[in-house]
Design a protein around this motif. Sequence first.
Motif, short mmCIF file in Angstrom:
data_model
loop_
_atom_site.label_atom_id
_atom_site.label_comp_id
_atom_site.label_asym_id
_atom_site.label_seq_id
_atom_site.Cartn_x
_atom_site.Cartn_y
_atom_site.Cartn_z
N ALA A 163 0.83 -1.20 0.00
CA ALA A 163 0.00 0.00 0.00
C ALA A 163 0.87 1.26 0.00
O ALA A 163 0.56 2.24 -0.69
N ALA A 164 1.97 1.24 0.76
CA ALA A 164 2.86 2.39 0.80
C ALA A 164 3.51 2.63 -0.56
O ALA A 164 3.66 3.77 -1.01
N CYS A 165 3.91 1.54 -1.22
CA CYS A 165 4.52 1.68 -2.55
C CYS A 165 3.52 2.22 -3.57
O CYS A 165 3.87 3.03 -4.43
N MET A 166 2.28 1.77 -3.48
CA MET A 166 1.26 2.23 -4.41
C MET A 166 0.97 3.72 -4.21
O MET A 166 0.77 4.46 -5.17
N LEU A 167 0.94 4.16 -2.96
CA LEU A 167 0.69 5.57 -2.69
C LEU A 167 1.86 6.44 -3.14
O LEU A 167 1.67 7.56 -3.61
N ALA A 168 3.07 5.93 -3.00
CA ALA A 168 4.24 6.69 -3.43
C ALA A 168 4.27 6.84 -4.94
O ALA A 168 4.74 7.84 -5.47
N ALA A 169 3.76 5.87 -5.65
CA ALA A 169 3.75 5.91 -7.12
C ALA A 169 2.67 6.82 -7.66
O ALA A 169 2.67 7.15 -8.84
N CYS A 170 1.75 7.26 -6.82
CA CYS A 170 0.64 8.10 -7.28
C CYS A 170 0.98 9.58 -7.29
O CYS A 170 0.10 10.40 -7.51
N GLY A 171 2.22 9.94 -7.08
CA GLY A 171 2.61 11.35 -7.08
C GLY A 171 2.38 11.97 -8.44
O GLY A 171 2.41 11.31 -9.48
N LYS A 172 2.16 13.28 -8.44
CA LYS A 172 1.92 13.97 -9.70
C LYS A 172 3.20 14.05 -10.50
O LYS A 172 4.26 14.39 -9.99
N ALA A 173 3.12 13.76 -11.76
CA ALA A 173 4.26 13.87 -12.66
C ALA A 173 4.37 15.32 -13.11
O ALA A 173 3.37 16.03 -13.25
N THR A 174 5.58 15.76 -13.35
CA THR A 174 5.75 17.12 -13.83
C THR A 174 5.25 17.20 -15.27
O THR A 174 5.58 16.37 -16.10
N PRO A 175 4.44 18.19 -15.57
CA PRO A 175 3.92 18.29 -16.93
C PRO A 175 5.02 18.70 -17.91
O PRO A 175 5.86 19.53 -17.61
N THR A 176 5.00 18.08 -19.06
CA THR A 176 5.96 18.44 -20.10
C THR A 176 5.23 19.27 -21.15
O THR A 176 4.07 19.04 -21.45
N ASP A 177 5.92 20.24 -21.67
CA ASP A 177 5.35 21.10 -22.69
C ASP A 177 5.39 20.41 -24.04
O ASP A 177 6.36 19.75 -24.37
N THR A 178 4.33 20.56 -24.80
CA THR A 178 4.30 20.00 -26.14
C THR A 178 4.68 21.10 -27.13
O THR A 178 4.73 22.28 -26.79
N VAL A 179 4.92 20.70 -28.35
CA VAL A 179 5.29 21.66 -29.40
C VAL A 179 4.16 22.66 -29.61
O VAL A 179 4.39 23.87 -29.69
N ASP A 180 2.94 22.16 -29.66
CA ASP A 180 1.80 23.04 -29.90
C ASP A 180 1.58 24.02 -28.75
O ASP A 180 1.26 25.19 -28.98
N SER A 181 1.76 23.56 -27.50
CA SER A 181 1.57 24.47 -26.38
C SER A 181 2.67 25.52 -26.34
O SER A 181 2.43 26.67 -25.97
N LEU A 182 3.89 25.15 -26.73
CA LEU A 182 4.98 26.13 -26.76
C LEU A 182 4.78 27.13 -27.88
O LEU A 182 5.13 28.31 -27.75
N MET A 183 4.22 26.69 -29.01
CA MET A 183 3.95 27.61 -30.11
C MET A 183 2.86 28.60 -29.73
O MET A 183 2.89 29.76 -30.14
N ALA A 184 1.91 28.17 -28.93
CA ALA A 184 0.81 29.04 -28.51
C ALA A 184 1.24 30.04 -27.44
O ALA A 184 0.61 31.08 -27.28
N HIS A 185 2.30 29.72 -26.69
CA HIS A 185 2.77 30.59 -25.61
C HIS A 185 4.25 30.92 -25.83
O HIS A 185 5.12 30.26 -25.28
N PRO A 186 4.55 31.95 -26.61
CA PRO A 186 5.94 32.29 -26.91
C PRO A 186 6.77 32.65 -25.69
O PRO A 186 7.97 32.42 -25.67
N ASP A 187 6.14 33.22 -24.66
CA ASP A 187 6.89 33.55 -23.46
C ASP A 187 7.40 32.29 -22.76
O ASP A 187 8.53 32.25 -22.28
#
Length: 81
Positions: free
Chosen positions: A9-33
């Motif tokens: 149970a402890a291992c399963m809860l540790a694996a449920c952490g939020k992953a860091t979001p990665t930017d996609t090409v389309d999202s980077l094109m939409a947000h030049p900053d």
Amino acid sequence: MNKSCLLLAACMLAACGKATPTDTVDSLMAHPDRLHQVERQCANDDTTMSAAECEAASEARRRLFMGNGPKYTPPKEPPKF
């Protein structure tokens, strides 16, 4: 039995952490900053950025500069002079 279930149970809860979001090409094109920020981070300290994010930033910059059209392919036959 109880210890193994608790450990599982402890291992399963540790694996449920939020992953860091990665930017996609389309999202980077939409947000030049954000694109500029990712490019700066990749250039200055590439150990903190993943290779996928740096490649996405590079592709987004290429698409913004060159457009989304087909890439150049040279002719099969050389030109005749």
